[in-house]
Design a protein around this motif. Structure first.
Motif, PDB file in Angstrom:
ATOM      1  N   GLY A 140       0.794  -1.234   0.000  1.00  0.00           N
ATOM      2  CA  GLY A 140       0.000   0.000   0.000  1.00  0.00           C
ATOM      3  C   GLY A 140       0.819   1.272   0.000  1.00  0.00           C
ATOM      4  O   GLY A 140       0.279   2.370   0.077  1.00  0.00           O
ATOM      5  N   SER A 141       2.134   1.123  -0.113  1.00  0.00           N
ATOM      6  CA  SER A 141       2.994   2.312  -0.067  1.00  0.00           C
ATOM      7  C   SER A 141       3.026   3.014  -1.425  1.00  0.00           C
ATOM      8  O   SER A 141       2.736   2.418  -2.459  1.00  0.00           O
ATOM      9  N   ASP A 142       3.385   4.274  -1.405  1.00  0.00           N
ATOM     10  CA  ASP A 142       3.554   5.051  -2.637  1.00  0.00           C
ATOM     11  C   ASP A 142       4.899   4.644  -3.255  1.00  0.00           C
ATOM     12  O   ASP A 142       5.941   5.223  -2.963  1.00  0.00           O
ATOM     13  N   ALA A 143       4.833   3.606  -4.124  1.00  0.00           N
ATOM     14  CA  ALA A 143       6.063   2.958  -4.597  1.00  0.00           C
ATOM     15  C   ALA A 143       6.955   3.897  -5.415  1.00  0.00           C
ATOM     16  O   ALA A 143       8.164   3.677  -5.533  1.00  0.00           O
ATOM     17  N   ALA A 148      14.073   5.241  -0.715  1.00  0.00           N
ATOM     18  CA  ALA A 148      14.976   5.478   0.415  1.00  0.00           C
ATOM     19  C   ALA A 148      14.398   4.830   1.683  1.00  0.00           C
ATOM     20  O   ALA A 148      15.133   4.253   2.491  1.00  0.00           O
ATOM     21  N   GLN A 149      13.081   4.905   1.830  1.00  0.00           N
ATOM     22  CA  GLN A 149      12.451   4.281   3.011  1.00  0.00           C
ATOM     23  C   GLN A 149      12.707   2.778   3.003  1.00  0.00           C
ATOM     24  O   GLN A 149      13.052   2.185   4.026  1.00  0.00           O
ATOM     25  N   ARG A 150      12.565   2.163   1.833  1.00  0.00           N
ATOM     26  CA  ARG A 150      12.790   0.709   1.735  1.00  0.00           C
ATOM     27  C   ARG A 150      14.238   0.366   2.071  1.00  0.00           C
ATOM     28  O   ARG A 150      14.515  -0.650   2.704  1.00  0.00           O
ATOM     29  N   PRO A 167       9.798  17.762   7.177  1.00  0.00           N
ATOM     30  CA  PRO A 167       8.497  17.357   7.702  1.00  0.00           C
ATOM     31  C   PRO A 167       7.709  16.562   6.661  1.00  0.00           C
ATOM     32  O   PRO A 167       7.742  16.884   5.478  1.00  0.00           O
ATOM     33  N   GLY A 168       7.037  15.515   7.124  1.00  0.00           N
ATOM     34  CA  GLY A 168       6.160  14.751   6.233  1.00  0.00           C
ATOM     35  C   GLY A 168       6.883  13.885   5.216  1.00  0.00           C
ATOM     36  O   GLY A 168       6.280  13.439   4.241  1.00  0.00           O
ATOM     37  N   THR A 169       8.160  13.614   5.426  1.00  0.00           N
ATOM     38  CA  THR A 169       8.890  12.779   4.462  1.00  0.00           C
ATOM     39  C   THR A 169       8.822  11.303   4.853  1.00  0.00           C
ATOM     40  O   THR A 169       9.438  10.466   4.196  1.00  0.00           O
ATOM     41  N   GLY A 170       8.109  10.997   5.924  1.00  0.00           N
ATOM     42  CA  GLY A 170       7.875   9.594   6.270  1.00  0.00           C
ATOM     43  C   GLY A 170       8.863   9.023   7.275  1.00  0.00           C
ATOM     44  O   GLY A 170       9.026   7.801   7.348  1.00  0.00           O
ATOM     45  N   LYS A 171       9.471   9.869   8.083  1.00  0.00           N
ATOM     46  CA  LYS A 171      10.448   9.350   9.053  1.00  0.00           C
ATOM     47  C   LYS A 171       9.770   8.394  10.055  1.00  0.00           C
ATOM     48  O   LYS A 171      10.251   7.305  10.305  1.00  0.00           O
ATOM     49  N   THR A 172       8.614   8.828  10.592  1.00  0.00           N
ATOM     50  CA  THR A 172       7.961   8.007  11.612  1.00  0.00           C
ATOM     51  C   THR A 172       7.379   6.746  10.979  1.00  0.00           C
ATOM     52  O   THR A 172       7.448   5.660  11.555  1.00  0.00           O
ATOM     53  N   ARG A 173       6.813   6.911   9.782  1.00  0.00           N
ATOM     54  CA  ARG A 173       6.236   5.752   9.093  1.00  0.00           C
ATOM     55  C   ARG A 173       7.329   4.721   8.831  1.00  0.00           C
ATOM     56  O   ARG A 173       7.134   3.524   9.038  1.00  0.00           O
ATOM     57  N   THR A 174       8.481   5.195   8.400  1.00  0.00           N
ATOM     58  CA  THR A 174       9.592   4.287   8.131  1.00  0.00           C
ATOM     59  C   THR A 174      10.102   3.681   9.438  1.00  0.00           C
ATOM     60  O   THR A 174      10.454   2.501   9.488  1.00  0.00           O
ATOM     61  N   HIS A 208       5.457  12.306  23.159  1.00  0.00           N
ATOM     62  CA  HIS A 208       4.011  12.114  23.041  1.00  0.00           C
ATOM     63  C   HIS A 208       3.609  12.009  21.563  1.00  0.00           C
ATOM     64  O   HIS A 208       2.855  11.131  21.160  1.00  0.00           O
ATOM     65  N   ARG A 209       4.159  12.907  20.756  1.00  0.00           N
ATOM     66  CA  ARG A 209       3.848  12.898  19.314  1.00  0.00           C
ATOM     67  C   ARG A 209       4.324  11.611  18.654  1.00  0.00           C
ATOM     68  O   ARG A 209       3.668  11.052  17.786  1.00  0.00           O
ATOM     69  N   LEU A 210       5.508  11.151  19.071  1.00  0.00           N
ATOM     70  CA  LEU A 210       6.047   9.912  18.495  1.00  0.00           C
ATOM     71  C   LEU A 210       5.102   8.750  18.811  1.00  0.00           C
ATOM     72  O   LEU A 210       4.770   7.947  17.927  1.00  0.00           O
ATOM     73  N   GLY A 334       8.139  14.820   0.110  1.00  0.00           N
ATOM     74  CA  GLY A 334       7.071  15.199   1.048  1.00  0.00           C
ATOM     75  C   GLY A 334       5.802  14.451   0.674  1.00  0.00           C
ATOM     76  O   GLY A 334       5.318  14.590  -0.447  1.00  0.00           O
ATOM     77  N   PHE A 335       5.255  13.648   1.591  1.00  0.00           N
ATOM     78  CA  PHE A 335       4.098  12.806   1.253  1.00  0.00           C
ATOM     79  C   PHE A 335       2.773  13.455   1.593  1.00  0.00           C
ATOM     80  O   PHE A 335       1.744  12.992   1.136  1.00  0.00           O
ATOM     81  N   ARG A 336       2.785  14.476   2.450  1.00  0.00           N
ATOM     82  CA  ARG A 336       1.489  15.041   2.857  1.00  0.00           C
ATOM     83  C   ARG A 336       0.847  15.712   1.654  1.00  0.00           C
ATOM     84  O   ARG A 336       1.535  16.327   0.836  1.00  0.00           O
ATOM     85  N   SER A 337      -0.498  15.604   1.582  1.00  0.00           N
ATOM     86  CA  SER A 337      -1.187  16.149   0.411  1.00  0.00           C
ATOM     87  C   SER A 337      -0.970  17.664   0.361  1.00  0.00           C
ATOM     88  O   SER A 337      -0.950  18.277  -0.693  1.00  0.00           O
TER      89      SER A 337
HETATM   90  N1  LIG Z   1       5.764   5.502   1.416  1.00  0.00           N
HETATM   91  C1  LIG Z   1       4.648   6.161   1.730  1.00  0.00           C
HETATM   92  N2  LIG Z   1       3.497   5.884   1.077  1.00  0.00           N
HETATM   93  C2  LIG Z   1       2.349   6.528   1.396  1.00  0.00           C
HETATM   94  N3  LIG Z   1       2.245   7.475   2.348  1.00  0.00           N
HETATM   95  C3  LIG Z   1       3.358   7.795   3.028  1.00  0.00           C
HETATM   96  C4  LIG Z   1       4.612   7.170   2.743  1.00  0.00           C
HETATM   97  N4  LIG Z   1       5.543   7.694   3.583  1.00  0.00           N
HETATM   98  C5  LIG Z   1       4.908   8.609   4.333  1.00  0.00           C
HETATM   99  N5  LIG Z   1       3.598   8.659   4.003  1.00  0.00           N
HETATM  100  C6  LIG Z   1       2.575   9.518   4.639  1.00  0.00           C
HETATM  101  O1  LIG Z   1       3.087  10.830   4.792  1.00  0.00           O
HETATM  102  C7  LIG Z   1       2.651  11.406   6.017  1.00  0.00           C
HETATM  103  C8  LIG Z   1       3.869  11.852   6.820  1.00  0.00           C
HETATM  104  O2  LIG Z   1       4.586  10.717   7.262  1.00  0.00           O
HETATM  105  P1  LIG Z   1       5.345  10.733   8.648  1.00  0.00           P
HETATM  106  O3  LIG Z   1       4.469  11.267   9.723  1.00  0.00           O
HETATM  107  O4  LIG Z   1       5.954   9.401   8.830  1.00  0.00           O
HETATM  108  O5  LIG Z   1       6.463  11.804   8.303  1.00  0.00           O
HETATM  109  P2  LIG Z   1       7.530  12.475   9.275  1.00  0.00           P
HETATM  110  O6  LIG Z   1       8.740  12.675   8.458  1.00  0.00           O
HETATM  111  O7  LIG Z   1       7.669  11.642  10.510  1.00  0.00           O
HETATM  112  O8  LIG Z   1       6.822  13.842   9.578  1.00  0.00           O
HETATM  113  P3  LIG Z   1       7.092  14.903  10.770  1.00  0.00           P
HETATM  114  O9  LIG Z   1       8.549  15.160  10.787  1.00  0.00           O
HETATM  115  O10 LIG Z   1       6.294  16.065  10.341  1.00  0.00           O
HETATM  116  O11 LIG Z   1       6.592  14.237  12.014  1.00  0.00           O
HETATM  117  C9  LIG Z   1       1.840  10.335   6.722  1.00  0.00           C
HETATM  118  O12 LIG Z   1       0.484  10.567   6.453  1.00  0.00           O
HETATM  119  C10 LIG Z   1       2.301   9.065   6.069  1.00  0.00           C
HETATM  120  O13 LIG Z   1       1.332   8.035   6.115  1.00  0.00           O
END
Ligand SMILES: Nc1ncnc2c1ncn2[C@@H]1O[C@H](COP(=O)(O)OP(=O)(O)OP(=O)(O)O)[C@@H](O)[C@H]1O
Length: 585
Positions: A140-143, A148-150, A167-174, A208-210, A334-337
């Protein structure tokens, strides 16, 4: 320090504003212990450099703290003094081969961090099972943008991993996938027991945010792959804490319980928001880390460094990024819309003033508002407060938790940030200006500090109440009509937390904050005030970048153009030797 041996100290040249008491005291101590006048001056300048975030004072050239730079012959003479060593033997001051002068403690911090990180640079080899697990975790990831996340997740069991990105580059998701991968690899290796994972961040708010992001991420991944439910529960068994809590900080003894003598009982430590971590705290983590435990560092290396000394994430990234098979993975999509601010972040990061100003002209989400003097600031603050009144006033008449929740959300919509805390363009004065106008509009008496609708920020950790430096709250009556301070939920209880205002730890108005204080929080729209003074060394591109990175949808720059250009041209590098030591590791 032995006060009896303080001697008068008047080294020449002194800084323009004269020596501060603590600088003078250190210099006098050096004199009182047999150090020369020149060494006393070096000690005073070193203290000044530390107060600006440097961990050492390079002696050969003038420094941004104002120190003059000393001749090679003078430096050689200093090396020969009894209070100075080259680092091999313990002494109050160390002058290393490159001519950098340290206090013994900072010198040891650098050495220890470089040793612990340097011993963790091996990266595991790829294999087919790993590839299959990565594929599973990235369902389900945005392939198109997740390479880099992989890569990071495939190397999840590396002894050291550093994930950096805006911000929003997917650090926490990864990070979540990385934890899952590590557990799955351990299961595959027949470990049997869950990994002992410690999650931590420099502030309570960041921890808390983490927790929230990891929990949300776990729900999403389990919805797609229910069989991962148990693995998620195992890796998130321990909620994130502050680094101080993790290491067992004792305020009375002013030391950590965990260290070289009593290491943490963990297999992996994951630290978030590492840009905010200072040198001494990272050293404490390194001391407490068992030799075989992994370390994962997450953060945005472009952000402002810690308020104390050192710029550890920036140093680690600069030293190790680009090393073949190295531990640094940079996420730059940046993944956020609502990624409309990403190009502006790129411009700020690169110090591209023309680019940023052009974006301000072309993008609806960005605005440049010229600010040249205090009168202009006053008018802007009036307008800003007027907008706040429109949002806050209808909510400030409410009572009870639902109303407090709406008020908290309303204060997240717009936030004023300042480069400085003090002075006419500082956060304290701006908050006072805004609060006065809102208070008047809401009909509260002048000078009142306890009024319904007010937004406050906690300035000190209060572990007993679970309130932490940087937590944001609002004042509003409870259902019983008594004024309460309401804060976001903590732990598994989704209810807001309410406190009697008198029970709050030290706090201040949050109507305007310094950029430093806003780290770790996000707001819909941000306005940043730069005091109109191009020469102000504190204004740099990291400051503008950090303020921008806190905005979700909109950003206003209140500045004059020469100041903005000067700030973006400045990339302040803190002085220290960690980068160089890691490059040699
Ligand atoms: N590979 C991906 N495919 C789809 N959505 C993704 C992907 N990576 C990140 N996202 C989405 O992008 C958004 C930001 O991801 P995340 O919170 O992990 O980023 P972050 O770098 O930790 O942000 P921040 O530094 O602002 O906390 C989330 O909604 C996440 O689901």
């Amino acid at each position: 320090m032995n006060r009896l041996s303080l001697l008068p100290f008047e080294p020449v040249p002194a800084p323009e504003d004269g020596w501060r008491p603590e600088e003078r005291m250190l210099a006098s101590w050096i004199r009182g212990h047999g150090g020369s006048e020149a060494l006393a001056a070096v000690a005073a300048w070193l203290r000044r450099a530390e107060s600006q975030g440097d961990s050492c004072l390079p002696l050969g050239t003038p420094q941004r703290c104002g120190s003059p730079g000393w001749d090679a012959a003078v430096i050689d003479t200093l090396r020969g003094e009894r209070l100075v060593s080259d680092g091999a033997a313990r002494a109050p001051l160390v002058i290393d081969a490159a001519g950098r002068c340290y206090w013994w403690r900072s010198w040891r911090h650098e050495l220890r961090i470089a040793k612990v990180l340097g011993a963790r640079l091996q990266v595991p080899a790829a294999d087919d099972t790993r590839a299959a697990l990565v594929e599973r975790l990235f369902a389900g990831s945005d392939a198109a943008h997740d390479q880099a996340q992989r890569r990071a997740v495939a190397a999840a069991d590396a002894p050291l991993l550093v994930l950096t990105g805006g911000p929003g580059t997917g650090k926490t998701r990864t990070a979540l996938r990385l934890l899952l991968m590590r557990q799955l690899l351990a299961d595959r290796a027949g470990r049997g027991e869950p990994l002992r994972i410690a999650l931590a961040a420099p502030t309570g708010k960041a921890a808390h945010r983490l927790n929230e992001s990891l929990q949300q991420g776990a729900e999403q991944i389990v919805a797609l792959d229910p069989q991962l439910g148990e693995t998620c529960a195992r890796v998130l068994a321990q909620p994130a804490r502050t680094v101080h809590r993790l290491l067992g900080w004792s305020p009375s003894m002013r030391r950590f319980r965990h260290g070289i003598e009593e290491r943490l009982a963990v297999d992996l430590v994951l630290l978030d928001e590492v840009s905010m971590l200072d040198l001494g705290t990272l050293r404490a983590v390194c001391d407490a880390l068992p030799e075989n435990a992994g370390l994962v560092l997450l953060g945005d290396a472009e952000q402002l460094s810690s308020v104390a000394s050192g710029s550890v994430l920036d140093d680690v990234v600069q030293a190790l990024e680009g090393r073949v098979g190295g531990p640094v993975v940079r996420l730059d999509h940046g993944f956020r819309s609502d990624a409309a601010l990403m190009p502006a972040l790129g411009a700020a990061r690169q110090g591209d003033a023309d680019g940023l100003l052009m974006l301000c002209r072309e993008e609806a989400a960005l605005d440049f508002r010229p600010l040249t003097d205090a009168t202009g600031l006053s008018a802007r603050l009036d307008a800003w407060a007027g907008q706040l009144v429109e949002t806050i006033a209808p909510l400030a008449a409410g009572r009870g938790e639902p109303a407090a929740r709406a008020l908290l959300a309303a204060w997240q919509r717009q936030q004023l940030l300042c480069a400085l805390r003090e002075g006419r363009f500082g956060a304290a004065a701006a908050a006072e200006h805004i609060d006065t106008l809102i208070r008047e509009a809401l009909g509260h008496p002048p000078e009142s500090r306890l009024w319904a609708g007010r937004s406050v920020i906690v300035l000190r950790n209060d572990y007993s109440r679970g309130l932490f430096n940087g937590d944001l709250g609002v004042l509003l009556p409870g259902d019983d009509g008594q004024l309460r301070a309401w804060f976001a939920p903590a732990g598994s209880d989704p209810a807001l937390r309410a406190f009697a205002p008198g029970d709050l730890p030290e706090h201040a108005s949050a109507s305007a904050l310094t950029v430093h204080k806003a780290q770790g929080s996000e707001y819909d729209r941000i306005a940043l005030i730069l005091p109109p003074n191009p020469a102000l060394a504190l204004l740099d591109r990291q400051l503008v970048y950090t303020a921008l990175s806190r905005a979700r949808h909109g950003f206003e720059l209140w500045a004059d153009e020469p100041t903005l250009r000067a700030a973006l041209a400045r990339r302040s590098l803190r002085q220290g030797g960690l980068r160089e030591r890691l490059m040699r590791a």
